[in-house]
Each structure stands twice: as structure tokens, then as C-alpha cells.
Design an enzyme around this catalytic site. Structure first.
Site, PDB file in Angstrom:
ATOM      1  N   GLY A  83       0.816  -1.215   0.000  1.00  0.00           N
ATOM      2  CA  GLY A  83       0.000   0.000   0.000  1.00  0.00           C
ATOM      3  C   GLY A  83       0.840   1.252   0.000  1.00  0.00           C
ATOM      4  O   GLY A  83       2.067   1.214   0.122  1.00  0.00           O
ATOM      5  N   ARG A  86       3.824   6.184   1.772  1.00  0.00           N
ATOM      6  CA  ARG A  86       4.274   7.584   1.862  1.00  0.00           C
ATOM      7  C   ARG A  86       3.672   8.404   0.730  1.00  0.00           C
ATOM      8  O   ARG A  86       4.298   9.314   0.196  1.00  0.00           O
ATOM      9  CB  ARG A  86       5.788   7.679   1.834  1.00  0.00           C
ATOM     10  CG  ARG A  86       6.444   7.021   0.628  1.00  0.00           C
ATOM     11  CD  ARG A  86       7.872   7.490   0.534  1.00  0.00           C
ATOM     12  NE  ARG A  86       8.589   6.770  -0.502  1.00  0.00           N
ATOM     13  CZ  ARG A  86       9.801   7.077  -0.894  1.00  0.00           C
ATOM     14  NH1 ARG A  86      10.430   8.096  -0.340  1.00  0.00           N
ATOM     15  NH2 ARG A  86      10.404   6.390  -1.831  1.00  0.00           N
ATOM     16  N   LYS A 106       3.843  12.233  -3.241  1.00  0.00           N
ATOM     17  CA  LYS A 106       4.760  11.186  -2.774  1.00  0.00           C
ATOM     18  C   LYS A 106       5.741  11.829  -1.795  1.00  0.00           C
ATOM     19  O   LYS A 106       6.330  12.865  -2.107  1.00  0.00           O
ATOM     20  CB  LYS A 106       5.500  10.603  -3.984  1.00  0.00           C
ATOM     21  CG  LYS A 106       6.466   9.473  -3.680  1.00  0.00           C
ATOM     22  CD  LYS A 106       6.877   8.820  -4.998  1.00  0.00           C
ATOM     23  CE  LYS A 106       7.987   7.811  -4.839  1.00  0.00           C
ATOM     24  NZ  LYS A 106       8.358   7.198  -6.133  1.00  0.00           N
ATOM     25  N   ASP A 118       9.220   6.270   7.438  1.00  0.00           N
ATOM     26  CA  ASP A 118       8.844   7.569   8.008  1.00  0.00           C
ATOM     27  C   ASP A 118       7.833   8.316   7.155  1.00  0.00           C
ATOM     28  O   ASP A 118       7.390   9.413   7.515  1.00  0.00           O
ATOM     29  CB  ASP A 118      10.095   8.435   8.221  1.00  0.00           C
ATOM     30  CG  ASP A 118      10.814   8.758   6.911  1.00  0.00           C
ATOM     31  OD1 ASP A 118      10.356   8.295   5.841  1.00  0.00           O
ATOM     32  OD2 ASP A 118      11.837   9.461   6.960  1.00  0.00           O
ATOM     33  N   ARG A 170       2.888  13.885  -8.664  1.00  0.00           N
ATOM     34  CA  ARG A 170       2.989  13.242  -9.966  1.00  0.00           C
ATOM     35  C   ARG A 170       1.617  12.982 -10.556  1.00  0.00           C
ATOM     36  O   ARG A 170       0.621  12.826  -9.847  1.00  0.00           O
ATOM     37  CB  ARG A 170       3.841  11.990  -9.914  1.00  0.00           C
ATOM     38  CG  ARG A 170       3.190  10.803  -9.292  1.00  0.00           C
ATOM     39  CD  ARG A 170       4.130   9.581  -9.402  1.00  0.00           C
ATOM     40  NE  ARG A 170       3.574   8.451  -8.673  1.00  0.00           N
ATOM     41  CZ  ARG A 170       4.276   7.399  -8.309  1.00  0.00           C
ATOM     42  NH1 ARG A 170       5.562   7.317  -8.596  1.00  0.00           N
ATOM     43  NH2 ARG A 170       3.699   6.404  -7.668  1.00  0.00           N
ATOM     44  N   ARG A 177      -2.021  -1.149 -10.104  1.00  0.00           N
ATOM     45  CA  ARG A 177      -0.815  -1.973 -10.206  1.00  0.00           C
ATOM     46  C   ARG A 177      -1.210  -3.448 -10.276  1.00  0.00           C
ATOM     47  O   ARG A 177      -2.320  -3.802  -9.849  1.00  0.00           O
ATOM     48  CB  ARG A 177       0.040  -1.757  -8.946  1.00  0.00           C
ATOM     49  CG  ARG A 177       0.342  -0.302  -8.655  1.00  0.00           C
ATOM     50  CD  ARG A 177       0.648  -0.088  -7.171  1.00  0.00           C
ATOM     51  NE  ARG A 177       0.776   1.334  -6.838  1.00  0.00           N
ATOM     52  CZ  ARG A 177       1.907   2.026  -6.896  1.00  0.00           C
ATOM     53  NH1 ARG A 177       3.024   1.422  -7.252  1.00  0.00           N
ATOM     54  NH2 ARG A 177       1.933   3.303  -6.594  1.00  0.00           N
ATOM     55  N   ASP A 244       4.183  -4.662  -7.532  1.00  0.00           N
ATOM     56  CA  ASP A 244       3.511  -3.425  -7.114  1.00  0.00           C
ATOM     57  C   ASP A 244       4.029  -2.214  -7.885  1.00  0.00           C
ATOM     58  O   ASP A 244       3.480  -1.119  -7.745  1.00  0.00           O
ATOM     59  CB  ASP A 244       3.670  -3.197  -5.596  1.00  0.00           C
ATOM     60  CG  ASP A 244       5.118  -3.268  -5.156  1.00  0.00           C
ATOM     61  OD1 ASP A 244       5.754  -4.313  -5.386  1.00  0.00           O
ATOM     62  OD2 ASP A 244       5.612  -2.291  -4.588  1.00  0.00           O
ATOM     63  N   ASP A 254       6.996   4.493 -10.545  1.00  0.00           N
ATOM     64  CA  ASP A 254       7.825   4.317  -9.348  1.00  0.00           C
ATOM     65  C   ASP A 254       9.318   4.277  -9.661  1.00  0.00           C
ATOM     66  O   ASP A 254       9.976   3.235  -9.645  1.00  0.00           O
ATOM     67  CB  ASP A 254       7.398   3.075  -8.545  1.00  0.00           C
ATOM     68  CG  ASP A 254       6.208   3.405  -7.645  1.00  0.00           C
ATOM     69  OD1 ASP A 254       5.699   4.531  -7.715  1.00  0.00           O
ATOM     70  OD2 ASP A 254       5.802   2.531  -6.867  1.00  0.00           O
TER      71      ASP A 254
HETATM   72  P1  AMP Z   1       8.876   1.400  -3.669  1.00  0.00           P
HETATM   73  O1  AMP Z   1       9.870   0.317  -3.812  1.00  0.00           O
HETATM   74  O2  AMP Z   1       9.468   2.790  -3.511  1.00  0.00           O
HETATM   75  O3  AMP Z   1       7.874   1.381  -4.756  1.00  0.00           O
HETATM   76  O4  AMP Z   1       8.120   1.184  -2.277  1.00  0.00           O
HETATM   77  C1  AMP Z   1       7.688  -0.060  -1.808  1.00  0.00           C
HETATM   78  C2  AMP Z   1       6.784   0.095  -0.610  1.00  0.00           C
HETATM   79  O5  AMP Z   1       7.467   0.735   0.476  1.00  0.00           O
HETATM   80  C3  AMP Z   1       5.533   0.928  -0.846  1.00  0.00           C
HETATM   81  O6  AMP Z   1       4.504   0.356  -0.117  1.00  0.00           O
HETATM   82  C4  AMP Z   1       5.933   2.286  -0.328  1.00  0.00           C
HETATM   83  O7  AMP Z   1       4.807   3.040   0.035  1.00  0.00           O
HETATM   84  C5  AMP Z   1       6.789   1.918   0.876  1.00  0.00           C
HETATM   85  N1  AMP Z   1       7.774   2.953   1.243  1.00  0.00           N
HETATM   86  C6  AMP Z   1       8.904   3.295   0.579  1.00  0.00           C
HETATM   87  N2  AMP Z   1       9.574   4.266   1.240  1.00  0.00           N
HETATM   88  C7  AMP Z   1       8.849   4.562   2.350  1.00  0.00           C
HETATM   89  C8  AMP Z   1       9.003   5.475   3.447  1.00  0.00           C
HETATM   90  N3  AMP Z   1      10.041   6.312   3.529  1.00  0.00           N
HETATM   91  N4  AMP Z   1       8.041   5.482   4.388  1.00  0.00           N
HETATM   92  C9  AMP Z   1       6.997   4.660   4.329  1.00  0.00           C
HETATM   93  N5  AMP Z   1       6.786   3.771   3.355  1.00  0.00           N
HETATM   94  C10 AMP Z   1       7.696   3.717   2.359  1.00  0.00           C
HETATM   95 MG    MG Z   2       6.313   1.261  -5.500  1.00  0.00          MG
END
Ligand code: AMP
Ligand code: MG
Length: 459
Positions: A83, A86, A106, A118, A170, A177, A244, A254
Site C-alpha cells: 500500500g 508515503r 509522494k 517515516d 505526480r 498496479r 507493485d 515508481d
Molecule cells: P517502492 O519500492 O518505492 O515502490 O516502495 C515499496 C513500498 O514501500 C511501498 O509500499 C511504499 O509506500 C513503501 N515505502 C517506501 N519508502 C517509504 C518510506 N520512507 N516510508 C513509508 N513507506 C515507504
Molecule cells: Mg512502488
């Protein structure tokens, strides 16, 4: 002023949580995409509110912020609940041509999907998504677009130490997804899966009838095969092709540890966490098939009511993906080589000669009849015999891509407060096919000594 029309909150209950983004304490607009705003026909007054609206400091009228639920296979392992950890989807708006677009923040704060994170993002990585997605768009590759980056005035903490915080706004055709389907499939919520299927068809493939799971699967296969072929054509390595991070619209989505290959090598990997090379340049077509297989699993109930027959249909489809991809790839390569029709033999001989050559520079040199490195004489003679159309090659083979050393330098300066190198590089990648005269430095590979480029996730 933005004219939101939020179909997701209306049509897909149970697939999101309503919650507001964090309010940025001292928002400052650091990048604004005038040409995208114009393309979309956004009211010019939106820009005057951008720092507030696209940082969470204030909500634009009509926004209904939500965090989307989705699941996903990350490096092959399944997480039933990922989900938006952030991100906040502000809502959707219709442009002058009737197209529907998501506007998503984002880096806008924690959500119930944040797990240990965070919820924040740093200026550098958000400008990186801006820069690379703009380069992709300029090269004609389907992608989400960056509308704005707003520095929040917060300090966030990463392994590297304290960094300035930022939010990226964005615009995407949607945020549906493969993992969105996996979320409901894993929970056995077939009615919600059916609603998501119909929503996806209506939004992206409206020529299909509601409930047509096979039609959707075939359409997504074509769109994704074409997309990955286009990535391969420009040497793009996404870096995290988790399910995802694969959009049903066929857009690149992403941008994390992505980067462009310089010397041609199928094993090219940039991401620090991809130790096995699962998402290496040359593996991307295989992962395409792997991810589509996960989508097929979710769609089985819509392939046929008879389970055995549904599996049979899925296997037929999955067996065809490699061929569909190959056709798309050969079409991309034919265009790069200026050929009227794909030539698998000529392409394969070239690929066998290319390892180590700068991918981007080689094709551009070919299109400009510049001297090739030694060893290509026989191949070149064979290619010339096909009467390639050089003029048609130039709008396909970029002069300027976001070179790793230049991206790194621009983002380092921007994080320290100097946006000039970022703006200069952005302007150059936004006209990728223009001649090199006067901007030769942007067309060259990294200097000796730049070393192996490593990119980081979770930024
Ligand atoms: P990504 O690989 O960037 O597409 O992220 C994978 C998952 O990690 C997604 O569910 C994002 O929402 C979560 N995520 C990535 N960075 C953070 C962050 N700094 N804080 C919270 N969730 C994150
Ligand atoms: Mg992602």
C-alpha cells in the site's frame, strides 16, 4: 480550480483509506512542470498555489486524499499488504481532451501502510524521479509525469545523514498496479476483484466489455511488452520491477534506483539491494513474463468459470508472452537501425558485437554516419546493404539521456541548495534527439574514474 472528479473513491470502496497528507512546515516550490501543466490544460492559477497544494500544507478544493491498498511480490517474495506508505492520491481530474489523470503526492507523510518507514522523501530522490520521468516522456516512452517538487522545510534522516525533505506531485494515467489485483485476490474478495477489473477496463481499455478478464490480460500484455521493449531500446534499467511497481496502464511507474546503462551488458544492475541481478537490464523481459503470470493468477476467475479451463487459458497466454515481447523488441531495434522491417539476424549479430560499447552513443553514431569502433566493418556492410533510413533513425536514437555522473552531480548540488545544474540537465534531457552541437558534454559517458554506479532504494 483543478476540477477534481474522484472516481476511485466512488467506485472502489474497501481499496483505500481516507487520510490527509502531513502539513509541510515551510513549503518552497523547487520545480514546476510548465509544459505538462499546459498539456493538461491546468488553470495557470494552480501554479500560484503549488507550494501549498502539492506539499500537504493545504488541500486544493475538491481533493479527497486517500492512500491506496495494494499487495505485491518484492524480489519474488509476496507481501499481502504493501500500500501507499508515503503517498496520498489527491484525486483525479479530467483534461481538455477528456482524459482522466491521478494527481498523487509522494513523500507526504505516514499512513497505516508505512510499516517501519517515516512516510517522507528527500529532495534528491524526488528531483531524480522528476528528471528521469521527463527524459522518458521526451523519448516517447509511456510514463507517469512529475508536475511539481516542493521542499517541505523538514529535515529527514537517511543512512547518509540529515537531508532536506520534499514532496513530489505526480500525474499518472492511474495507479492501478498488478499488486492492486493481488491485494483482493490474496484476500479471496472476488467481488472487489470484479469491481477493480471493470474499473480498469473502463479507465484504460474501454473497447473491452465489462468482466472481460482475457481481454484485459491480453491488452496489458501488449502494453507492457511494448513498454519493456522501449526501455531496452534506450538502455533503461528500472531496478525494482516488483509486481507493485507494474502499472496496468502500461506506464513506467515508481522511479527509485533506476538508471541508464552506458556500456552494453545484459547483466547491468545499479540498485544496491539487487544483489542477485533479478532486475538486471537483460532480465527485464523475463520479469515482464513473471509479473504477468502473477496478474494471470488473479484473473483466473474471469478467464473461465471452469477452473481447469481457466488455467489452460492462462498457460496459453503465458506461453505466448516471449513471442509477443520479441516482436515488440525487434520493432524497436528495426526503428533504431532505420530498417523498414525487423531483421532478427542482423540485430542478433549486432548485439553479439556490442558488449562494452556505449549503447546510446553507438546508435547515434550510426545514425550520423560517424566512424564506428573497429570490429563492426562486416556488420556495417551488411546493415548498409539494407539501405537504412538515417533521417528516420535520429528521432529514435537519443543524443542525450540522463547520464549517471551528470544526474549525480545535479542532485548533489540541488540538495545543497543550488538548482542550476538540475535545471540545465533537465532542459537537455527534455530534447533528447536534438544534435549534440553545443552540448557535447551531455552526450558523453561517465569519465574514467566515475566507477560503478550504485543507486539506492527506500529514499
Ligand atoms: P517502492 O519500492 O518505492 O515502490 O516502495 C515499496 C513500498 O514501500 C511501498 O509500499 C511504499 O509506500 C513503501 N515505502 C517506501 N519508502 C517509504 C518510506 N520512507 N516510508 C513509508 N513507506 C515507504
Ligand atoms: Mg512502488
Amino acid at each position: 480550480m483543478i476540477g477534481f472528479d474522484n472516481s476511485w473513491v466512488r467506485d472502489l470502496p474497501g481499496s483505500f483509506l481516507r487520510l490527509a497528507p502531513d502539513a509541510a512546515p515551510a513549503p518552497v516550490l523547487v520545480a514546476w512542470n510548465d509544459s505538462l501543466a499546459a498539456d493538461l490544460g491546468l488553470d495557470p492559477a494552480v501554479k500560484t498555489h503549488a507550494a501549498q497544494w502539492f506539499s500537504g500544507a493545504a488541500l486544493p478544493p475538491g481533493a479527497e486524499p486517500i492512500a491506496l491498498a495494494y499487495a505485491g511480490h518484492q524480489f519474488g517474495g509476496f507481501s499481502p499488504q504493501l500500500g501507499d506508505g508515503r503517498a496520498h492520491l489527491l484525486g483525479e481530474f479530467r483534461d481538455g481532451q477528456g482524459r482522466r489523470w491521478d494527481i498523487q503526492l509522494k513523500g507526504s507523510g505516514r499512513t497505516p501502510f508505512s510499516r517501519g518507514g517515516d512516510g517522507k522523501a528527500a529532495v534528491g530522490p524526488m528531483l531524480r524521479e522528476y528528471l528521469i520521468s521527463e527524459a522518458m516522456a521526451a523519448m516517447g516512452i509511456p510514463t507517469t509525469r512529475a508536475l511539481a517538487v516542493v521542499a517541505t522545510g523538514e529535515t529527514i534522516w537517511r543512512d547518509a545523514g540529515p537531508l532536506p525533505g520534499a514532496v513530489l506531485a505526480r500525474v499518472a494515467a492511474s495507479h492501478i498496479r498488478v499488486g492492486s489485483f493481488q491485494f483482493f485476490a490474496a484476500r479471496g474478495e472476488t467481488d472487489k476483484l470484479a469491481a477493480l477489473l471493470d474499473y480498469t477496463i473502463a479507465r484504460h481499455y474501454p473497447h473491452l466489455a465489462p468482466g472481460d478478464g482475457i481481454g484485459l490480460f491480453d491488452a496489458v500484455t501488449r502494453a507492457q511488452a511494448r513498454l519493456i521493449a522501449q526501455w531496452m531500446g534506450v538502455g533503461f534499467v528500472h531496478g525494482v520491477m516488483n509486481t507493485d511497481n507494474m502499472a496496468l496502464s502500461g506506464e513506467t511507474i515508481d522511479y527509485g534506483p533506476c538508471a541508464f546503462m552506458e556500456g552494453y551488458a545484459l547483466g547491468t544492475v545499479f540498485s544496491s539491494i539487487d544483489r542477485q541481478g533479478r532486475y538486471a537490464y537483460g532480465n527485464q523481459p523475463l520479469i515482464l513474463g513473471w509479473n504477468l503470470a502473477r496478474l494471470a493468477e488473479c484473473l483466473l476467475p474471469f478467464f473461465d468459470t471452469d477452473e481447469a479451463r481457466a488455467v489452460e487459458i492462462a498457460n496459453e497466454r503465458l506461453g505466448a508472452i516471449a513471442g509477443i515481447y520479441r516482436t515488440e523488441y525487434l520493432a524497436v531495434m528495426a526503428a533504431k537501425l532505420g530498417l523498414a522491417a525487423p531483421d532478427p539476424g542482423l540485430t542478433d549479430v549486432l548485439l553479439a558485437l556490442l558488449p562494452g560499447q556505449d549503447w546510446t552513443g553507438f546508435f547515434r553514431a550510426l545514425s550520423e554516419e560517424r566512424r564506428l569502433p573497429p570490429g563492426f566493418e562486416d556488420w556495417q556492410a551488411r546493415w548498409r546493404a539494407q539501405a537504412p533510413n538515417l533521417a528516420a533513425m535520429r528521432p529514435v536514437n537519443p543524443v542525450v539521456i540522463p547520464r549517471n555522473h551528470l544526474v549525480e552531480a545535479a542532485l548533489t548540488s540541488a540538495s545543497a541548495g543550488d538548482l542550476a545544474p538540475f535545471q540545465t540537465l533537465l532542459a537537455e534531457v527534455q530534447r533528447p534527439f536534438a544534435p549534440a552541437e553545443g552540448r557535447e558534454g551531455f552526450a558523453l559517458p561517465a569519465p574514467e574514474g566515475f566507477g560503478d554506479y550504485v543507486t539506492f532504494c527506500g529514499t
